[in-house]
Design a protein around this motif. Structure first.
Motif, PDB file in Angstrom:
ATOM      1  N   LEU A   1     -47.519  -0.783 101.021  1.00 22.19           N
ATOM      2  CA  LEU A   1     -46.758  -0.162 102.107  1.00 22.19           C
ATOM      3  C   LEU A   1     -45.287  -0.122 101.706  1.00 22.19           C
ATOM      4  O   LEU A   1     -44.717  -1.146 101.324  1.00 22.19           O
ATOM      5  N   ILE A   2     -44.702   1.065 101.768  1.00 15.86           N
ATOM      6  CA  ILE A   2     -43.285   1.235 101.433  1.00 15.86           C
ATOM      7  C   ILE A   2     -42.491   1.313 102.735  1.00 15.86           C
ATOM      8  O   ILE A   2     -42.812   2.114 103.628  1.00 15.86           O
ATOM      9  N   ILE A   3     -41.458   0.439 102.818  1.00 20.75           N
ATOM     10  CA  ILE A   3     -40.494   0.539 103.923  1.00 20.75           C
ATOM     11  C   ILE A   3     -39.256   1.205 103.346  1.00 20.75           C
ATOM     12  O   ILE A   3     -38.560   0.630 102.505  1.00 20.75           O
ATOM     13  N   ALA A   4     -39.013   2.429 103.791  1.00 20.54           N
ATOM     14  CA  ALA A   4     -38.043   3.290 103.130  1.00 20.54           C
ATOM     15  C   ALA A   4     -36.700   3.292 103.836  1.00 20.54           C
ATOM     16  O   ALA A   4     -36.617   3.421 105.064  1.00 20.54           O
TER      17      ALA A   4
ATOM     18  N   VAL B   1     -43.237   3.864 105.817  1.00 19.23           N
ATOM     19  CA  VAL B   1     -42.644   3.840 107.167  1.00 19.23           C
ATOM     20  C   VAL B   1     -41.129   3.706 107.021  1.00 19.23           C
ATOM     21  O   VAL B   1     -40.622   3.225 105.999  1.00 19.23           O
ATOM     22  N   SER B   2     -40.408   4.111 108.020  1.00 17.78           N
ATOM     23  CA  SER B   2     -38.945   4.080 107.989  1.00 17.78           C
ATOM     24  C   SER B   2     -38.422   2.669 108.286  1.00 17.78           C
ATOM     25  O   SER B   2     -38.988   1.932 109.108  1.00 17.78           O
ATOM     26  N   PHE B   3     -37.341   2.307 107.585  1.00 20.36           N
ATOM     27  CA  PHE B   3     -36.679   1.011 107.793  1.00 20.36           C
ATOM     28  C   PHE B   3     -36.303   0.844 109.262  1.00 20.36           C
ATOM     29  O   PHE B   3     -36.571  -0.207 109.876  1.00 20.36           O
ATOM     30  N   ALA B   4     -35.723   1.887 109.826  1.00 21.70           N
ATOM     31  CA  ALA B   4     -35.260   1.801 111.224  1.00 21.70           C
ATOM     32  C   ALA B   4     -36.423   1.653 112.182  1.00 21.70           C
ATOM     33  O   ALA B   4     -36.321   0.950 113.208  1.00 21.70           O
TER      34      ALA B   4
ATOM     35  N   ARG C   1     -49.079  -5.406 100.621  1.00 21.42           N
ATOM     36  CA  ARG C   1     -47.937  -5.665  99.754  1.00 21.42           C
ATOM     37  C   ARG C   1     -46.840  -4.687 100.147  1.00 21.42           C
ATOM     38  O   ARG C   1     -47.004  -3.466  99.990  1.00 21.42           O
ATOM     39  N   VAL C   2     -45.743  -5.255 100.631  1.00 18.29           N
ATOM     40  CA  VAL C   2     -44.667  -4.446 101.188  1.00 18.29           C
ATOM     41  C   VAL C   2     -43.562  -4.305 100.148  1.00 18.29           C
ATOM     42  O   VAL C   2     -43.119  -5.299  99.552  1.00 18.29           O
ATOM     43  N   LEU C   3     -43.127  -3.047  99.941  1.00 16.72           N
ATOM     44  CA  LEU C   3     -42.003  -2.744  99.057  1.00 16.72           C
ATOM     45  C   LEU C   3     -40.893  -2.141  99.910  1.00 16.72           C
ATOM     46  O   LEU C   3     -41.133  -1.174 100.658  1.00 16.72           O
ATOM     47  N   ILE C   4     -39.700  -2.734  99.805  1.00 18.81           N
ATOM     48  CA  ILE C   4     -38.556  -2.235 100.553  1.00 18.81           C
ATOM     49  C   ILE C   4     -37.610  -1.594  99.548  1.00 18.81           C
ATOM     50  O   ILE C   4     -37.143  -2.251  98.607  1.00 18.81           O
ATOM     51  N   GLY C   5     -37.348  -0.297  99.718  1.00 16.95           N
ATOM     52  CA  GLY C   5     -36.502   0.381  98.766  1.00 16.95           C
ATOM     53  C   GLY C   5     -35.893   1.640  99.333  1.00 16.95           C
ATOM     54  O   GLY C   5     -36.190   2.066 100.456  1.00 16.95           O
ATOM     55  N   VAL C   6     -35.015   2.263  98.529  1.00 14.83           N
ATOM     56  CA  VAL C   6     -34.235   3.430  98.948  1.00 14.83           C
ATOM     57  C   VAL C   6     -35.008   4.695  98.597  1.00 14.83           C
ATOM     58  O   VAL C   6     -35.477   4.856  97.453  1.00 14.83           O
TER      59      VAL C   6
END
Length: 735
Positions: free
Chosen positions: A62-65, A219-222, A238-243
């Motif tokens: 899961l990407i938190i963008a 999903v969006s960071f906000a 597995r969560v990835l937080i990135g730009v």
């Protein structure tokens, strides 16, 4: 140089040229495979194949963008670290499997303690380390770690350097980074759950099979910060937080990006997915790679000997499509077979062989044209067009030579067709290839491809077949004579057909019809036999009687021998005349003609007391006859009957008309006809009697049969049931 040697030389040159082309092409393909000469083209083909066969994404990622909506909602980047702490607190409530902050947080800030406190509430939280090459002050690289407070709160760190190829495209990942060979390698940020232990091979780039852009769950960071994302969507993942926002710069070209760039966090998601699902792209062993690069070129080289030139284009295209299709199919199984060397081989072999084959063919045509002008005396001349190239000019000259040879062949064919007798031209295995009209009339029109020996044996009679087969097998004599089943006679001459090198290429069999000559030859032999035997015998007897010492000559015996000689001569002359003159009949009463014939033999019959009885029941029927020849034929039959009758016997002549024909039967009461002579009774020089006391004159019955046949009738001889011989003549009635 003859045709055979010229063709053999051309074949040898083709073989040499083919071997040279094969060696040159194979060497270049091997060098290209081992040296990576086609790597840029292979990379482009790899990118195209990747778009056709992308990898499936790992659903556990899961990407938190940090995307544009988040920037609009939370303000300009970079954000205060308390916002990251709030996000970590929200994630801690959802219990993810791991959290990776793909954000470079290297500068210390006042909120680091708040973020660090939130980080410790997450199990398996990882931070990136950045290596900058080259480093400052002459160092090979500079290492940028997270801020000290954050570094202490993270479970581990991993390097996040992005591996780019020479064209600036990301196609692979390096799973560890080491300052030197003795230092412990730092694993990649996406492999922290299972750090690589295969040192130092982890330093080699691993080729990625990318998933399609934006195929990972994002999903969006906000949205997460506002609590809009349910915990169930985050739990266990597995969560990835990135730009991902366009303006923040963390984007790179990848094979599946279709001209756009992929965010770094999504590239790391592809690395994590490949690590989890085994989507690393493998390369075949070097020997297998060489084999797969060489096989298409060798298939094309082998096809040059079997496939028509116009089909080679399709074959090359088909092999190229097969190479590309094989690479794409292998990529779906996470195996990359670089198609560049194989395509390079096809691109080399086709024009190289075409050039060498064209050169060899051109040289051969030039040599053959010169030989035709020198040896065959064909005035070919220089027919090359002014605006044509060398090969076109040679083709024009060859066309002129072929035209002249075609005219020559037509001339030979017309000459053969005009021959009055059958002629057969056969090839080296004895099959007919050319005939003329006379041969078609003799053997039938459909002879092409048939055996000459079989055709000749088919028309020959039984007695001639063995000798004919022996002659065809080894024609030592100049010719052979043979008879056919329909009674004709031929002289067969066989001549060998030789090529320019005096090697046999076939035969010409020429048949001359000598039927009339053979008949004349038989006539001559029969005449000689007549003169030497039948006519000589009575004359010798007369001379013997005249030479006796008796006072009284046996005039009766001398007269009988003289009459035999005269009759034999008259029969022979009449037979010859009948063959020369046309049939000229006149109305004749058969009974009167038979009575006259019987009366002419009365003196002979009276000497032996033989009576000739003529019984006429034909009511004086008329027949169309040549009176003289038919009279002589009846005299011959009556004379034979008297001759073979016993003394004081009776010869019966019955004449009747039945079913539009006149039948004459002559019957005696003598010894009858020898059964061995019956099948040959009407042939020349056949003896008619069983006993040895009377000798046949030879031409008598043959003359009778010829006269009856001339009158359109038939004659048959047989032994009568009551004894003696019986002859039956059947003649058509007049009108």
């Amino acid at each position: 140089m003859n045709k055979g040697s010229g063709t053999a030389a051309l074949r040898r040159r083709f073989q040499i040229e083919w071997a040279v082309v094969a060696m040159i092409a194979s060497a270049i393909i091997i060098a290209a495979t081992l040296g990576g000469w086609t790597r840029p083209a292979d990379d482009l083909l790899y990118d195209a194949a990747m778009r056709v066969a992308p990898a499936p994404p790992d659903p556990d990622i899961l990407i938190i963008a940090v995307d544009e909506p988040s920037l609009q909602a939370l303000g300009r980047w970079p954000w205060p670290r308390r916002l990251h702490a709030q996000l970590i607190d929200r994630l801690a409530q959802a219990h993810p499997a791991s959290v990776t902050l793909d954000l470079l947080l290297s500068e210390p800030e006042a909120d680091d303690t708040v973020l660090a406190a939130a980080m410790v509430r997450i199990d398996h939280l990882y931070l990136p380390v950045q290596f900058i090459q080259p480093g400052r002050d002459g160092r090979a690289f500079d290492r940028i770690d997270p801020a000290p407070a954050l570094l202490g709160a993270a479970d581990d760190v991993g390097h996040a350097n992005t591996q780019m190829d020479g064209d600036g495209t990301v196609r692979s990942a390096v799973l560890c980074f080491a300052a030197d060979k003795q230092a412990r390698p730092l694993p990649h940020l996406m492999t922290m759950a299972a750090a690589p232990t295969n040192w130092p091979s982890c330093l080699e780039p691993e080729r990625l099979r990318f998933a399609a852009p934006e195929s990972f769950a994002t999903v969006s960071f906000a949205s997460v910060l506002r609590g809009e994302v349910p915990n169930a969507l985050i739990a266990g993942r597995r969560v990835l937080i990135g730009v991902t926002a366009q303006g923040l710069g963390d984007r790179y070209p990848v094979p599946t990006s279709n001209g756009s760039n992929m965010p770094g966090v999504e590239i790391n998601a592809n690395i994590a997915s490949a690590r989890a699902l085994g989507h690393w792209v493998r390369h075949p062993h070097v020997l297998a790679a060489l084999a797969m690069a060489l096989i298409p070129a060798w298939l094309l080289l082998l096809a040059f000997w079997r496939v028509r030139p116009r089909s080679v284009n399709l074959l090359v295209l088909g092999l190229a499509v097969l190479v590309l299709g094989t690479s794409i199919a292998a990529l779906t199984a996470n195996l990359w077979i670089a198609p560049g060397p194989a395509l390079l081989g096809l691109a080399l072999v086709y024009p190289l062989w075409g050039w060498r084959r064209l050169q060899a063919t051109s040289d051969y045509m030039a040599g053959e044209l010169a030989r035709l002008e020198r040896e065959e005396a064909l005035p070919i001349g220089d027919t090359r067009l002014a605006d044509a190239d060398l090969v076109t000019g040679q083709s024009n000259r060859l066309s002129g030579a072929i035209g002249q040879l075609r005219d020559l062949r037509r001339f030979v064919g017309d000459t053969l067709a005009g021959l009055p007798d059958p002629a057969l031209v056969s090839d080296g295995v004895g099959k007919v290839v050319l005939t003329n009209a006379a041969a078609d009339a003799a053997f039938g029109a459909d002879m092409q491809g048939q055996s000459t020996a079989t055709l000749l044996a088919g028309i020959a009679d039984e007695e001639s077949r063995t000798e004919l087969a022996r002659y065809l097998a080894d024609p030592g004599a100049a010719h052979i004579e043979f008879a056919t089943r329909d009674g004709r006679s031929f002289v067969l001459r066989r001549a060998a057909i030789l090529d320019a090198g005096s090697r046999p290429r076939g035969h010409v069999d020429y048949l001359t019809d000598i039927t009339s000559i053979a008949a004349a030859r038989r006539e001559r032999e029969e005449m000689l036999q007549l003169l030497s035997h039948d006519m000589r015998g009575p004359q010798a007897a007369i001379l013997a009687l005249l030479a006796t010492d008796q006072g009284d000559l046996d005039r009766a015996r001398i007269a009988r021998h003289a009459r035999q000689t005269l009759t034999l001569a008259d029969n022979f002359v009449d037979l010859a005349r009948m063959q020369e003159r046309a049939f000229a009949p006149e109305p004749v009463i058969a009974a009167d003609l038979a009575s006259e014939a019987a009366d002419s033999l009365w003196p002979v019959a009276r000497q032996r007391g033989v009576k000739i009885s003529v019984v006429d029941t034909s009511d004086c029927a008329f027949i169309a006859a040549e009176r003289e020849s038919l009279f002589r034929a009846l005299v011959n039959l009556f004379d034979n009957a008297v001759k073979y009758s016993p003394d004081n016997g009776t010869v019966t002549v019955e004449i009747e008309a039945a079913q539009g024909a006149l039948v004459i039967r002559i019957r005696d009461h003598g010894p009858g006809i020898d059964p061995a002579i019956l099948p040959h009774l009407f042939q020349r020089f056949a003896s008619e009697g069983k006993g040895a006391e009377v000798k046949g004159i030879g031409l008598g019955l043959n003359y009778v049969a010829a006269v009856v046949a001339r009158h359109g009738g038939t004659i048959a001889g047989a032994n009568a049931e009551a004894g003696g011989a019986e002859f039956t003549i059947t003649l058509p009635l007049e009108g």
